[in-house]
Design a protein around this motif. Structure first.
Motif, PDB file in Angstrom:
ATOM      1  N   ALA A 111       2.757  30.887   1.105  1.00  0.00           N
ATOM      2  CA  ALA A 111       2.638  30.832   2.768  1.00  0.00           C
ATOM      3  C   ALA A 111       3.484  29.672   2.683  1.00  0.00           C
ATOM      4  O   ALA A 111       4.228  29.166   3.310  1.00  0.00           O
ATOM      5  N   ARG A 112       3.411  28.266   2.218  1.00  0.00           N
ATOM      6  CA  ARG A 112       3.751  27.248   2.360  1.00  0.00           C
ATOM      7  C   ARG A 112       5.081  27.350   1.908  1.00  0.00           C
ATOM      8  O   ARG A 112       5.625  26.278   2.955  1.00  0.00           O
ATOM      9  N   ASP A 113       5.136  27.599   0.978  1.00  0.00           N
ATOM     10  CA  ASP A 113       6.915  27.174   0.440  1.00  0.00           C
ATOM     11  C   ASP A 113       8.068  28.736   1.230  1.00  0.00           C
ATOM     12  O   ASP A 113       8.633  27.881   1.837  1.00  0.00           O
ATOM     13  N   ILE A 116       5.061  36.925  -9.221  1.00  0.00           N
ATOM     14  CA  ILE A 116       3.560  36.969  -8.231  1.00  0.00           C
ATOM     15  C   ILE A 116       2.267  38.019  -8.460  1.00  0.00           C
ATOM     16  O   ILE A 116       3.261  38.949  -9.204  1.00  0.00           O
ATOM     17  N   SER A 117       1.713  38.057  -7.962  1.00  0.00           N
ATOM     18  CA  SER A 117       0.728  39.309  -8.821  1.00  0.00           C
ATOM     19  C   SER A 117      -0.097  39.609  -8.012  1.00  0.00           C
ATOM     20  O   SER A 117      -1.599  40.559  -8.036  1.00  0.00           O
ATOM     21  N   LEU A 157       2.966  38.867   2.227  1.00  0.00           N
ATOM     22  CA  LEU A 157       3.949  37.554   2.421  1.00  0.00           C
ATOM     23  C   LEU A 157       5.445  38.096   2.611  1.00  0.00           C
ATOM     24  O   LEU A 157       6.013  37.567   3.670  1.00  0.00           O
ATOM     25  N   ILE A 158       6.163  37.714   1.768  1.00  0.00           N
ATOM     26  CA  ILE A 158       7.500  37.863   1.187  1.00  0.00           C
ATOM     27  C   ILE A 158       8.164  38.986   1.851  1.00  0.00           C
ATOM     28  O   ILE A 158       8.819  38.809   2.523  1.00  0.00           O
ATOM     29  N   GLU A 210      12.098  40.415   5.578  1.00  0.00           N
ATOM     30  CA  GLU A 210      12.573  40.795   7.941  1.00  0.00           C
ATOM     31  C   GLU A 210      12.776  39.752   8.755  1.00  0.00           C
ATOM     32  O   GLU A 210      13.568  40.093   9.739  1.00  0.00           O
ATOM     33  N   GLU A 211      12.072  38.150   8.268  1.00  0.00           N
ATOM     34  CA  GLU A 211      12.842  37.639   9.025  1.00  0.00           C
ATOM     35  C   GLU A 211      13.534  36.654   9.055  1.00  0.00           C
ATOM     36  O   GLU A 211      14.029  36.011   9.725  1.00  0.00           O
ATOM     37  N   GLY A 212      14.646  36.941   7.364  1.00  0.00           N
ATOM     38  CA  GLY A 212      16.011  36.769   7.524  1.00  0.00           C
ATOM     39  C   GLY A 212      15.498  35.366   6.450  1.00  0.00           C
ATOM     40  O   GLY A 212      16.935  34.424   6.586  1.00  0.00           O
TER      41      GLY A 212
END
Length: 423
Positions: free
Chosen positions: A215-217, A233-234, A241-242, A247-249
């Motif tokens: 989320a931070r990155d 990622i796990s 989140l990804i 979707e937000e570009g």
């Protein structure tokens, strides 16, 4: 050397021969002809029923331990393992001794790989000695051949330092690779925190240690307009989140390690140190979410997370075992075995076209006149992973003596030909 590949199914959406069966004639490392009778004689003829051919595969996260830890792996043994796994190109981690954090260390790998069967592309460390304290000489490394940047297995903890790094690499249009783990939260955990870790009596790494860093990155990538790639990622929440960021570009991409598609925390019941990995194996629900994300395209590509260790690193109590397993030779088979319904086009996208697009490494493709950069594979071939067949200098894998489906046959990489002995 002249090579003829007989009646292979071509899997390459950019090729006019996509999904066709054809002969492929290769002369002096160049594809000279593709067709029903592309050639009649050659030094080597490859003729296997069910054979498929695609643009060469690219692995984006492999540790070759050279220089400094050659007792675990060398560039020679690592590239032989990669070739056996069907890879023509590999991005190598900077966590060597010394660390790949300056131009001379990048040039060592670039020059050394010129004679190897697989092209090795260095990942330059973002911080000096991967200590997370001071930025490295990224521009010099870029000029010397570094294709991406990241601290490898050591994720960048400081948001301020990461912000500066993202601003820096934007000017040279590179990607920053991050293994998401907030170490102040994950602490001394040995496996994923949950019911299973409690039952086994092992300290756990909570899923939020990964998710809070993702989320931070994402926010830092959005702020800087730079490119971030999350690997290993796990968790299901990380996938969500990804997906939302895409979707937000936001310029984020991600990859998953084959073992996260195959195993879950319940498989640690026997304390198999080969299953001690980081990020750790999560719940069965997380594993299933990752499989779904591979199938629906949220996961961009597969990363082997090849991390060799000698016996002293693994034949010890679970608490003292090193993190990681070898994976280059089994990556394709594990993915195919866990997701048997994935079409061949999607498999080639995961292993070849998507990682090349992300890291700007073009593939010549299957076209007449193009340099040969090809992976040969049998999509439905069943085989047993045997110790004597492994090319890696280390053998820390949980797949020994296991039957899997999907077999890389070998590679043609320029004038070099590498073929496996099938079992």
């Amino acid at each position: 050397m002249n090579i003829i590949i007989r009646q292979a199914r071509i899997i390459d959406p950019s090729s006019p021969f996509h999904q066709q069966q054809a002969d492929i004639l290769i002369q002096a490392g160049v594809i000279k002809a593709i067709g029903s009778h592309a050639g009649t004689s050659a030094d080597k003829v490859i003729d296997l029923p069910g054979l498929s051919v695609s643009p060469g595969w690219l692995d984006i996260f492999a540790h070759f331990c050279d220089p400094g830890m050659e007792f675990r792996e060398t560039l020679q043994s690592g590239t032989e393992a990669a070739a056996a796994g069907g890879y023509t190109d590999v991005l190598s981690l900077p966590n060597t001794t010394p660390v790949v954090h300056n131009k001379s260390s990048v040039e060592y790998i670039v020059q050394r790989s010129r004679t190897l069967p697989v092209r090795v592309h260095p990942i330059g460390a973002v911080t000096k000695n991967t200590e997370g304290k001071e930025l490295s000489e990224m521009y010099d490394m870029h000029a010397s051949g570094a294709v991406a940047f990241g601290d490898g297995t050591a994720s960048i903890q400081s948001p301020g330092l990461l912000l500066k790094a993202l601003q820096y690499i934007k000017a040279i249009d590179k990607v920053l690779i991050q293994v998401p783990e907030e170490r102040s939260i994950s602490g001394p955990g040995l496996m994923s925190e949950g019911i299973v870790s409690t039952r086994l009596g092992l300290p756990g790494k909570p899923a939020i240690a990964e998710e809070i860093m993702v989320a931070r990155d994402i926010e830092l990538a959005k702020y800087t307009g730079s490119k971030v790639h999350f690997t290993g990622i796990s968790t299901a929440r990380t996938v969500a989140l990804i997906k939302k960021a895409k979707e937000e570009g936001v310029a984020v991409t991600c990859s998953v390690a084959p073992y996260h598609l195959c195993f879950c925390d319940e498989d640690l019941a026997q304390y198999d140190t080969n299953l001690k990995v980081n990020p750790p194996l999560r719940t069965a629900a997380d594993r299933d979410a990752l499989r779904a994300a591979v199938a629906d395209g949220t996961v961009d590509c597969i990363a082997s997370h090849h991390q060799p260790h000698d016996k002293d690193g693994k034949v010890v109590e679970f608490e003292y075992a090193k993190y990681g397993m070898i994976g280059l030779e089994t990556a394709f088979a594990v993915v195919k075995s866990c997701l048997p319904d994935l079409p061949a086009e999607r498999l080639v996208e995961l292993f070849s076209t998507a990682p090349r697009d992300i890291f700007h490494l073009p593939a010549p493709g299957l076209k007449e006149g193009a340099p040969a950069c090809l992976t040969l594979f049998l999509e439905n071939h069943k085989w047993t992973v045997r110790r004597q067949d492994l090319r890696s200098a280390s053998q820390n894998t949980p797949f020994l003596d296991k039957e899997v489906t999907g077999r890389p046959v070998g590679i043609v990489n320029g004038a070099q030909l590498f073929l496996n002995e099938l079992n």
